[in-house]
Write a protein that holds these residues in place. Sequence first.
Motif, PDB file in Angstrom:
ATOM      1  N   LEU A  51      79.738  58.096   7.605  1.00 57.41           N
ATOM      2  CA  LEU A  51      79.047  59.457   7.231  1.00 57.41           C
ATOM      3  C   LEU A  51      77.446  58.881   7.073  1.00 57.41           C
ATOM      4  O   LEU A  51      77.170  58.022   6.354  1.00 57.41           O
ATOM      5  CB  LEU A  51      79.189  60.188   6.003  1.00 57.41           C
ATOM      6  N   SER A  52      76.542  59.643   7.527  1.00 61.09           N
ATOM      7  CA  SER A  52      75.016  59.455   7.658  1.00 61.09           C
ATOM      8  C   SER A  52      74.476  60.778   7.173  1.00 61.09           C
ATOM      9  O   SER A  52      74.670  61.826   7.287  1.00 61.09           O
ATOM     10  CB  SER A  52      74.607  58.985   8.798  1.00 61.09           C
ATOM     11  N   CYS A  53      72.918  60.629   6.486  1.00 61.02           N
ATOM     12  CA  CYS A  53      72.324  61.303   6.001  1.00 61.02           C
ATOM     13  C   CYS A  53      71.763  62.163   7.315  1.00 61.02           C
ATOM     14  O   CYS A  53      71.241  61.587   8.144  1.00 61.02           O
ATOM     15  CB  CYS A  53      71.087  60.716   5.322  1.00 61.02           C
ATOM     16  N   PRO A  54      71.663  63.424   7.190  1.00 61.62           N
ATOM     17  CA  PRO A  54      71.085  64.246   8.556  1.00 61.62           C
ATOM     18  C   PRO A  54      69.640  64.245   8.403  1.00 61.62           C
ATOM     19  O   PRO A  54      69.449  64.167   9.876  1.00 61.62           O
ATOM     20  CB  PRO A  54      71.771  65.788   8.271  1.00 61.62           C
ATOM     21  N   ALA A  55      68.968  63.646   7.660  1.00 57.79           N
ATOM     22  CA  ALA A  55      67.662  63.723   7.766  1.00 57.79           C
ATOM     23  C   ALA A  55      66.852  62.406   8.077  1.00 57.79           C
ATOM     24  O   ALA A  55      66.187  62.500   9.122  1.00 57.79           O
ATOM     25  CB  ALA A  55      66.851  64.096   6.464  1.00 57.79           C
ATOM     26  N   LEU A  62      81.188  54.690   4.023  1.00 59.87           N
ATOM     27  CA  LEU A  62      81.922  53.937   4.934  1.00 59.87           C
ATOM     28  C   LEU A  62      83.348  54.451   5.373  1.00 59.87           C
ATOM     29  O   LEU A  62      84.116  54.132   6.112  1.00 59.87           O
ATOM     30  CB  LEU A  62      81.798  52.439   4.664  1.00 59.87           C
ATOM     31  N   GLU A  63      83.969  55.140   4.202  1.00 57.09           N
ATOM     32  CA  GLU A  63      85.424  55.367   4.032  1.00 57.09           C
ATOM     33  C   GLU A  63      85.547  56.744   3.393  1.00 57.09           C
ATOM     34  O   GLU A  63      85.104  57.090   2.106  1.00 57.09           O
ATOM     35  CB  GLU A  63      86.120  54.259   3.154  1.00 57.09           C
ATOM     36  N   CYS A  64      86.018  57.486   4.305  1.00 55.94           N
ATOM     37  CA  CYS A  64      86.195  59.071   3.761  1.00 55.94           C
ATOM     38  C   CYS A  64      87.357  59.590   4.426  1.00 55.94           C
ATOM     39  O   CYS A  64      88.052  59.235   5.352  1.00 55.94           O
ATOM     40  CB  CYS A  64      84.842  59.945   4.224  1.00 55.94           C
ATOM     41  N   GLN A  65      87.690  61.044   3.900  1.00 48.32           N
ATOM     42  CA  GLN A  65      88.716  61.793   4.475  1.00 48.32           C
ATOM     43  C   GLN A  65      88.238  63.133   4.784  1.00 48.32           C
ATOM     44  O   GLN A  65      87.398  63.812   4.325  1.00 48.32           O
ATOM     45  CB  GLN A  65      89.926  62.160   3.758  1.00 48.32           C
ATOM     46  N   ARG A  66      88.728  63.686   6.025  1.00 51.17           N
ATOM     47  CA  ARG A  66      87.995  64.896   6.426  1.00 51.17           C
ATOM     48  C   ARG A  66      88.913  65.986   5.894  1.00 51.17           C
ATOM     49  O   ARG A  66      89.915  65.992   5.742  1.00 51.17           O
ATOM     50  CB  ARG A  66      88.241  65.066   8.123  1.00 51.17           C
ATOM     51  N   HIS A  67      88.156  67.127   5.763  1.00 53.23           N
ATOM     52  CA  HIS A  67      88.855  68.115   5.054  1.00 53.23           C
ATOM     53  C   HIS A  67      89.888  68.718   5.881  1.00 53.23           C
ATOM     54  O   HIS A  67      89.591  68.838   7.112  1.00 53.23           O
ATOM     55  CB  HIS A  67      87.725  69.034   4.603  1.00 53.23           C
ATOM     56  N   GLU A  68      90.852  69.125   5.457  1.00 55.18           N
ATOM     57  CA  GLU A  68      91.994  69.669   6.328  1.00 55.18           C
ATOM     58  C   GLU A  68      91.609  70.902   7.093  1.00 55.18           C
ATOM     59  O   GLU A  68      91.746  71.049   8.284  1.00 55.18           O
ATOM     60  CB  GLU A  68      93.475  69.901   5.584  1.00 55.18           C
ATOM     61  N   GLN A  69      91.045  71.879   6.577  1.00 53.84           N
ATOM     62  CA  GLN A  69      90.507  73.098   7.108  1.00 53.84           C
ATOM     63  C   GLN A  69      89.121  73.253   7.769  1.00 53.84           C
ATOM     64  O   GLN A  69      88.910  73.673   8.747  1.00 53.84           O
ATOM     65  CB  GLN A  69      90.884  74.439   5.883  1.00 53.84           C
ATOM     66  N   TYR A  70      88.034  72.597   6.760  1.00 54.83           N
ATOM     67  CA  TYR A  70      86.715  72.630   7.160  1.00 54.83           C
ATOM     68  C   TYR A  70      86.533  71.401   7.734  1.00 54.83           C
ATOM     69  O   TYR A  70      86.001  70.352   7.177  1.00 54.83           O
ATOM     70  CB  TYR A  70      85.826  73.136   6.136  1.00 54.83           C
ATOM     71  N   ARG A  75      85.603  64.213   1.865  1.00 55.91           N
ATOM     72  CA  ARG A  75      85.506  63.915   0.590  1.00 55.91           C
ATOM     73  C   ARG A  75      85.844  62.192   0.536  1.00 55.91           C
ATOM     74  O   ARG A  75      86.374  61.544   1.371  1.00 55.91           O
ATOM     75  CB  ARG A  75      86.869  64.296  -0.232  1.00 55.91           C
ATOM     76  N   ALA A  76      85.361  61.726  -0.407  1.00 54.81           N
ATOM     77  CA  ALA A  76      85.268  60.209  -0.608  1.00 54.81           C
ATOM     78  C   ALA A  76      85.202  59.724  -2.074  1.00 54.81           C
ATOM     79  O   ALA A  76      84.669  60.532  -2.955  1.00 54.81           O
ATOM     80  CB  ALA A  76      84.272  59.629   0.053  1.00 54.81           C
ATOM     81  N   VAL A  77      85.537  58.608  -2.308  1.00 52.37           N
ATOM     82  CA  VAL A  77      85.303  57.905  -3.844  1.00 52.37           C
ATOM     83  C   VAL A  77      84.262  56.865  -3.794  1.00 52.37           C
ATOM     84  O   VAL A  77      83.632  56.866  -4.661  1.00 52.37           O
ATOM     85  CB  VAL A  77      86.981  57.343  -4.227  1.00 52.37           C
ATOM     86  N   PHE A  78      84.280  56.156  -2.643  1.00 52.17           N
ATOM     87  CA  PHE A  78      83.433  54.815  -2.646  1.00 52.17           C
ATOM     88  C   PHE A  78      82.222  55.586  -1.790  1.00 52.17           C
ATOM     89  O   PHE A  78      82.246  55.805  -0.437  1.00 52.17           O
ATOM     90  CB  PHE A  78      83.576  53.628  -2.121  1.00 52.17           C
ATOM     91  N   GLU A 138      84.937  62.091 -10.252  1.00 57.90           N
ATOM     92  CA  GLU A 138      84.164  61.228  -9.433  1.00 57.90           C
ATOM     93  C   GLU A 138      84.534  61.126  -7.825  1.00 57.90           C
ATOM     94  O   GLU A 138      84.490  60.063  -7.287  1.00 57.90           O
ATOM     95  CB  GLU A 138      84.180  59.798  -9.999  1.00 57.90           C
ATOM     96  N   ILE A 139      84.855  62.422  -7.324  1.00 63.00           N
ATOM     97  CA  ILE A 139      85.282  62.648  -6.150  1.00 63.00           C
ATOM     98  C   ILE A 139      84.045  63.320  -5.121  1.00 63.00           C
ATOM     99  O   ILE A 139      83.850  64.377  -5.796  1.00 63.00           O
ATOM    100  CB  ILE A 139      86.517  63.422  -5.898  1.00 63.00           C
ATOM    101  N   TYR A 140      83.514  62.627  -4.305  1.00 65.27           N
ATOM    102  CA  TYR A 140      82.483  63.214  -3.924  1.00 65.27           C
ATOM    103  C   TYR A 140      82.733  63.998  -2.654  1.00 65.27           C
ATOM    104  O   TYR A 140      83.741  63.791  -1.785  1.00 65.27           O
ATOM    105  CB  TYR A 140      81.562  61.932  -2.908  1.00 65.27           C
ATOM    106  N   HIS A 141      82.210  65.195  -2.395  1.00 67.36           N
ATOM    107  CA  HIS A 141      82.498  66.266  -1.531  1.00 67.36           C
ATOM    108  C   HIS A 141      81.230  66.342  -0.583  1.00 67.36           C
ATOM    109  O   HIS A 141      80.188  66.883  -1.100  1.00 67.36           O
ATOM    110  CB  HIS A 141      82.976  67.435  -2.029  1.00 67.36           C
ATOM    111  N   PHE A 142      81.132  66.001   0.613  1.00 68.69           N
ATOM    112  CA  PHE A 142      80.082  65.931   1.561  1.00 68.69           C
ATOM    113  C   PHE A 142      80.329  67.078   2.516  1.00 68.69           C
ATOM    114  O   PHE A 142      81.245  67.424   2.916  1.00 68.69           O
ATOM    115  CB  PHE A 142      79.989  64.770   2.509  1.00 68.69           C
ATOM    116  N   PHE A 143      79.116  67.929   2.680  1.00 69.63           N
ATOM    117  CA  PHE A 143      79.128  68.935   3.545  1.00 69.63           C
ATOM    118  C   PHE A 143      77.985  69.031   4.272  1.00 69.63           C
ATOM    119  O   PHE A 143      77.662  69.678   5.221  1.00 69.63           O
ATOM    120  CB  PHE A 143      79.190  70.206   2.745  1.00 69.63           C
ATOM    121  N   ASN A 144      76.978  68.125   4.157  1.00 70.20           N
ATOM    122  CA  ASN A 144      75.676  68.172   4.684  1.00 70.20           C
ATOM    123  C   ASN A 144      75.339  66.866   5.271  1.00 70.20           C
ATOM    124  O   ASN A 144      74.508  66.201   4.926  1.00 70.20           O
ATOM    125  CB  ASN A 144      74.448  68.584   3.919  1.00 70.20           C
ATOM    126  N   VAL A 145      76.235  66.048   6.285  1.00 68.40           N
ATOM    127  CA  VAL A 145      76.085  64.816   6.627  1.00 68.40           C
ATOM    128  C   VAL A 145      76.498  64.932   8.241  1.00 68.40           C
ATOM    129  O   VAL A 145      77.015  65.730   8.687  1.00 68.40           O
ATOM    130  CB  VAL A 145      77.116  63.983   6.017  1.00 68.40           C
TER     131      VAL A 145
END
Length: 150
Positions: A51-55, A62-70, A75-78, A138-145
Amino acid sequence: MDSPINSQKTVSDDDEIDYSVKPEFYDSDLDDKDELWMISKRDGRPSDAVLSCPACFTTVCLECQRHEQYVTQYRAVFVVNCRVDKDTVLQEKGMPSKIGKRRRDSEMQETDSAESEKVNRVFCSACSTEIGVVDGEEIYHFFNVIPSEP
């Protein structure tokens, strides 16, 4: 009309390159070295995306899981290159069912209620663009990446 001076004698840069000499900044093994570095950073665990910043395109995960529905949410921990706003606590009912602009504006609010999950905003540390939230576990939820193949 004036014509360019010596237009018939223009020489391409390609004609001036000596291909018998190996380029100074070229490494034919660089892709393999990068792949090994990425595997070592993730300890061999698979990832759905990098994942990268959109700006500013700074890598934030570097390590994440895609949301099942969206499929645009992860989501990521590291994480890397992220800054958490610990001063502002938001609340989300039913976290993380859907985090999007409309829902964030209407249902996330500053609060101290114990019945909802509290989250903090997450920003890119390089350019301060809001890229997601982090919950109490401490689970990160990314929606703007911006995702790219791992």
